[in-house]
Write a protein that holds these residues in place. Structure first.
Motif, PDB file in Angstrom:
ATOM      1  N   UNK A 184      -6.401  -4.359  15.916  1.00 37.14           N
ATOM      2  CA  UNK A 184      -5.443  -4.817  15.201  1.00 37.14           C
ATOM      3  C   UNK A 184      -5.693  -5.849  14.027  1.00 37.14           C
ATOM      4  N   UNK A 185      -6.782  -6.312  14.172  1.00 37.52           N
ATOM      5  CA  UNK A 185      -7.371  -7.307  12.974  1.00 37.52           C
ATOM      6  C   UNK A 185      -7.722  -6.388  11.668  1.00 37.52           C
ATOM      7  N   UNK A 186      -8.587  -5.087  11.855  1.00 37.36           N
ATOM      8  CA  UNK A 186      -8.698  -4.353  10.823  1.00 37.36           C
ATOM      9  C   UNK A 186      -7.518  -3.652  10.196  1.00 37.36           C
ATOM     10  N   UNK A 187      -6.549  -3.269  11.344  1.00 35.71           N
ATOM     11  CA  UNK A 187      -5.293  -2.440  10.776  1.00 35.71           C
ATOM     12  C   UNK A 187      -4.542  -3.569   9.834  1.00 35.71           C
ATOM     13  N   UNK A 188      -4.301  -4.744  10.240  1.00 38.46           N
ATOM     14  CA  UNK A 188      -3.645  -5.669   9.396  1.00 38.46           C
ATOM     15  C   UNK A 188      -4.461  -6.078   8.030  1.00 38.46           C
ATOM     16  N   UNK A 189      -5.567  -5.874   8.149  1.00 37.38           N
ATOM     17  CA  UNK A 189      -6.336  -6.277   6.943  1.00 37.38           C
ATOM     18  C   UNK A 189      -6.153  -5.292   6.116  1.00 37.38           C
ATOM     19  N   UNK A 190      -6.184  -3.963   6.488  1.00 36.59           N
ATOM     20  CA  UNK A 190      -5.886  -2.745   5.637  1.00 36.59           C
ATOM     21  C   UNK A 190      -4.377  -2.754   5.213  1.00 36.59           C
ATOM     22  N   UNK A 191      -3.265  -3.420   6.002  1.00 37.13           N
ATOM     23  CA  UNK A 191      -2.034  -3.111   5.446  1.00 37.13           C
ATOM     24  C   UNK A 191      -1.885  -4.544   4.282  1.00 37.13           C
ATOM     25  N   UNK A 192      -2.673  -5.456   4.416  1.00 34.08           N
ATOM     26  CA  UNK A 192      -2.537  -6.620   3.462  1.00 34.08           C
ATOM     27  C   UNK A 192      -3.136  -6.040   2.167  1.00 34.08           C
ATOM     28  N   UNK A 193      -4.107  -5.388   2.085  1.00 28.34           N
ATOM     29  CA  UNK A 193      -4.865  -4.909   1.099  1.00 28.34           C
ATOM     30  C   UNK A 193      -3.950  -3.827   0.312  1.00 28.34           C
ATOM     31  N   UNK A 194      -3.118  -3.104   0.975  1.00 24.70           N
ATOM     32  CA  UNK A 194      -2.157  -2.113   0.550  1.00 24.70           C
ATOM     33  C   UNK A 194      -1.030  -2.690   0.042  1.00 24.70           C
ATOM     34  N   UNK A 195      -0.498  -3.641   0.672  1.00 21.74           N
ATOM     35  CA  UNK A 195       0.918  -4.099   0.388  1.00 21.74           C
ATOM     36  C   UNK A 195       0.696  -5.462  -0.557  1.00 21.74           C
ATOM     37  N   UNK A 196      -0.388  -6.186  -0.162  1.00 23.82           N
ATOM     38  CA  UNK A 196      -0.602  -7.323  -1.053  1.00 23.82           C
ATOM     39  C   UNK A 196       0.794  -8.477  -0.892  1.00 23.82           C
ATOM     40  N   UNK A 197       1.329  -8.969  -1.872  1.00 21.26           N
ATOM     41  CA  UNK A 197       2.523  -9.925  -1.778  1.00 21.26           C
ATOM     42  C   UNK A 197       3.723  -9.171  -1.361  1.00 21.26           C
ATOM     43  N   UNK A 198       3.792  -7.883  -1.441  1.00 27.84           N
ATOM     44  CA  UNK A 198       4.834  -7.198  -1.021  1.00 27.84           C
ATOM     45  C   UNK A 198       5.139  -7.204   0.451  1.00 27.84           C
ATOM     46  N   UNK A 199       3.950  -7.792   1.272  1.00 28.55           N
ATOM     47  CA  UNK A 199       4.024  -7.743   2.682  1.00 28.55           C
ATOM     48  C   UNK A 199       5.249  -8.654   3.229  1.00 28.55           C
ATOM     49  N   UNK A 200       5.441  -9.914   2.280  1.00 28.26           N
ATOM     50  CA  UNK A 200       6.508 -10.729   2.827  1.00 28.26           C
ATOM     51  C   UNK A 200       8.023 -10.321   2.513  1.00 28.26           C
ATOM     52  N   UNK A 201       8.009  -9.150   1.829  1.00 26.52           N
ATOM     53  CA  UNK A 201       9.397  -8.608   1.480  1.00 26.52           C
ATOM     54  C   UNK A 201      10.126  -8.034   2.478  1.00 26.52           C
ATOM     55  N   UNK A 202      11.409  -8.197   2.980  1.00 31.19           N
ATOM     56  CA  UNK A 202      12.015  -7.784   4.019  1.00 31.19           C
ATOM     57  C   UNK A 202      11.939  -6.376   4.063  1.00 31.19           C
ATOM     58  N   UNK A 203      12.088  -5.475   3.022  1.00 32.77           N
ATOM     59  CA  UNK A 203      11.820  -4.240   3.129  1.00 32.77           C
ATOM     60  C   UNK A 203      10.542  -3.598   3.689  1.00 32.77           C
ATOM     61  N   UNK A 204       9.615  -4.496   3.748  1.00 32.75           N
ATOM     62  CA  UNK A 204       8.223  -4.147   4.308  1.00 32.75           C
ATOM     63  C   UNK A 204       8.101  -4.131   5.793  1.00 32.75           C
ATOM     64  N   UNK A 205       9.287  -4.843   6.424  1.00 33.08           N
ATOM     65  CA  UNK A 205       9.271  -5.027   7.935  1.00 33.08           C
ATOM     66  C   UNK A 205       8.804  -3.654   8.794  1.00 33.08           C
ATOM     67  N   UNK A 206       9.468  -2.584   8.405  1.00 32.55           N
ATOM     68  CA  UNK A 206       9.499  -1.543   9.150  1.00 32.55           C
ATOM     69  C   UNK A 206       7.938  -1.037   9.325  1.00 32.55           C
ATOM     70  N   UNK A 207       7.462  -0.913   7.891  1.00 31.53           N
ATOM     71  CA  UNK A 207       5.874  -0.532   7.945  1.00 31.53           C
ATOM     72  C   UNK A 207       5.150  -1.411   8.468  1.00 31.53           C
ATOM     73  N   UNK A 208       5.346  -2.850   8.220  1.00 29.93           N
ATOM     74  CA  UNK A 208       4.596  -3.574   8.899  1.00 29.93           C
ATOM     75  C   UNK A 208       4.495  -3.303  10.656  1.00 29.93           C
ATOM     76  N   UNK A 209       5.848  -3.138  11.178  1.00 29.00           N
ATOM     77  CA  UNK A 209       5.959  -2.954  12.512  1.00 29.00           C
ATOM     78  C   UNK A 209       5.246  -1.746  13.042  1.00 29.00           C
ATOM     79  N   UNK A 210       5.250  -0.605  12.188  1.00 29.80           N
ATOM     80  CA  UNK A 210       4.575   0.630  12.524  1.00 29.80           C
ATOM     81  C   UNK A 210       3.035   0.186  12.780  1.00 29.80           C
ATOM     82  N   UNK A 211       2.573  -0.277  11.696  1.00 30.46           N
ATOM     83  CA  UNK A 211       1.084  -0.530  11.596  1.00 30.46           C
ATOM     84  C   UNK A 211       0.564  -1.413  12.825  1.00 30.46           C
ATOM     85  N   UNK A 212       1.451  -2.290  13.218  1.00 28.66           N
ATOM     86  CA  UNK A 212       1.304  -3.430  14.284  1.00 28.66           C
ATOM     87  C   UNK A 212       1.127  -2.703  15.450  1.00 28.66           C
TER      88      UNK A 212
END
Length: 546
Positions: A184-212
């Motif tokens: 999980x730690x490695x996967x979230x690190x990759x997600x943060x690297x990929x999305x950057x500040x866009x991670x906090x955008x509500x539209x990114x919730x679905x992708x964040x949920x899939x990765x988690x």
């Protein structure tokens, strides 16, 4: 007599050694679990992704804890049966049990995939009542479908726990959950690297949920594979299918496993009930998840070190002529639970806000989230002793070959929990849900003790209650002193910098634990010597590993 004493001494050394191995391994895995939770909090705060995950994880997480957890019914049943059988019988027995359990859980996994929406609506009906809740529901359904195969993995991991412990292998089973956390730690690190500040955008919730959810599933796979290779090397079974389910060994495992699973399952249904009511409170599921993880970190370490070596010992004291020793072990288990949990209760009651602030408050997890989670953590801390004490008493019934009594009590407590939830959530909101669970655990302890009192020809309950009451008083005094020290610290030195927060927490928590210890020494409890004897080799082993 000489022969008997020579046998008992190694058993004691073995008991202490096992406790040390389990404690250190569990500490390592719990630290990684805490880091995983910090990563989730920093990435998603108490927003829709974590709330959705809390609901989606209910069924697969419930199965992973219930079936795949150390001290769970699968673990307890296999240890109790395999420890009484010849090593040559182990492999076919384990393969038959694995085939039976895997077949049943495969059906569960398929049902979770096809009926994910039904299960989410069942446990969280309040999500459909607000636009934010609808988004959470959509993400939760997707996450549940991704994590559905964990149902099968849960059974396999639980069987691996019991099998490896029965072959005297304790390090890998206890440390194996860290593989899931690492994923999980490695996967979230990759997600943060990929999305950057866009991670906090509500539209990114679905992708964040899939990765988690995907990382959670992959972590469970990794944990199982690590156990599997160790199981093969120990000669305790392989992936070979074995449909010979009528052998006495399989029936013996099932006789313990089935009622124990149902009993533990009834206890976890209380979690469903809590989340049912939590679905009507925005952010409640996430707050309970974060607070529960903090409490489970020390609780898991101590409970594993206490309970894993206890079950084989209790199983050897079930004969009528050993009742005096059994009663002594029951008292030791309860008092040791209090000695280890009540100082932590003092810490959580007095320092919950500094703890939450230091562990979680960064990036998406802001000061408002800290204020929301703090009272929930305080109430969780209040119930630590009752949680562990109940588990100790349940292990006594397992050792006596009775899984039905805890099961019946758990069924009654489902209704009690629902009633308490209904009234306490209105008065106290989210903390009321946790307080309801504490009420259930207190009731369970009282009922289990009373039944043991009658079954074992009388227990000195008044004496035991007096001891526990005195320890609770020591905890209350320690909590008051720690809270006062924390308030003084923040007025004089402040808590703006993280290092000031860490120092405040270290000094004030140390004060609470030290004061509790000083007060307890005045009680001259024999269990204090046992606790010291167990802690010494654990600390020595930990220092050597460092």
């Amino acid at each position: 007599m000489p022969e008997s004493s020579s046998k008992s001494s190694p058993a004691k050394r073995s008991l202490t050694g096992i406790a040390g191995i389990v404690a250190i391994a569990t500490l390592v895995s719990k630290v990684f679990g805490l880091v995983r939770e910090q990563a989730i909090a920093a990435a998603f705060g108490v927003g829709p992704v974590v709330n959705a995950y809390a609901y989606a994880y209910i069924v697969p997480g419930f199965l992973l804890i219930l079936l795949g957890g150390i001290n769970g019914p699968f673990h307890s049943a296999l240890v109790s049966v395999l420890s009484r059988r010849d090593r040559s019988e182990a492999a076919p027995l384990v393969e038959a049990v694995t085939t039976l359990v895997g077949s049943l859980l495969l059906v569960v996994a398929i049902a979770l995939i096809f009926f994910a929406g039904f299960f989410i609506d069942l446990v969280a009906p309040g999500l459909s009542q607000t636009p934010e809740g609808v988004q959470v529901r959509s993400v939760a359904i997707l996450q549940l479908r991704i994590m559905a195969p964990m149902a099968v993995l849960a059974g396999a991991i639980g069987i691996g726990f019991g099998t490896l412990n029965a072959s005297d292998r304790y390090w890998l089973p206890s440390v194996s959950p860290l593989f899931s956390s690492l994923t999980v730690i490695v996967g979230l690190g990759g997600l943060v690297w990929y999305l950057g500040d866009d991670l906090l955008d509500p539209s990114a919730a679905r992708l964040g949920g899939i990765v988690l959810a995907a990382c959670t599933l992959l972590g469970a796979v990794w944990q199982w594979l690590m156990q599997l290779q160790a199981q093969w090397r120990s000669g305790m079974g392989s992936l070979r299918l074995n449909f010979n389910w009528r052998t006495p060994g399989v029936r013996e495992v099932a006789n313990v496993m089935a009622p124990a699973t149902l009993s533990s399952g009834m206890l976890h249904i209380n979690v469903y009930t809590d989340l049912f009511f939590a679905s009507y409170i925005e952010g409640a599921a996430a707050a309970m998840k974060y607070a529960n993880l903090i409490v489970l970190t020390p609780l898991g370490i101590i409970s594993n070190a206490l309970l894993v070596p206890m079950l084989p010992v209790l199983s050897r004291l079930t004969a009528p002529e050993s009742r005096t020793d059994l009663k002594l072990r029951i008292r030791q288990g309860i008092v040791l639970s209090a000695l280890t949990m009540l100082p932590l209760t003092a810490v959580f009651l007095s320092l919950s806000q500094p703890i939450v602030r230091l562990i979680y408050q960064r990036y998406a997890f802001d000061a408002a989230a800290t204020d929301f989670v703090t009272p929930v953590l305080m109430v969780y801390g209040l119930g630590m002793f009752f949680y562990l004490g109940r588990d100790v008493l349940v292990r006594v019934f397992y050792a006596l070959g009775d899984g039905a009594t805890p099961f019946r009590i758990s069924i009654a407590n489902i209704f009690l929990n629902a009633v308490l939830d209904f009234f306490l959530v209105r008065a106290l909101a989210t903390p009321g849900l946790v307080l309801a669970t504490i009420g259930v655990n207190i009731t369970s302890m009282a009922m289990l003790l009373w039944i043991l009192h009658r079954r074992l020809g009388g227990l000195p309950l008044l004496d035991w209650n007096g001891t526990i009451a005195a320890l609770c008083g020591c905890s209350a005094i320690a909590a008051g002193a720690s809270w006062g020290a924390s308030q003084l610290w923040e007025r004089v030195l402040g808590s703006e910098q993280w290092w000031l927060q860490a120092l405040e927490l270290g000094v004030c928590a140390g004060l609470a634990i030290a004061l509790f210890g000083i007060l307890v020494l005045q009680l001259r409890l024999p269990e204090m010597q046992i606790l010291t004897a167990r802690l010494s080799p654990i600390l020595q082993r930990f220092s050597r590993r460092r």
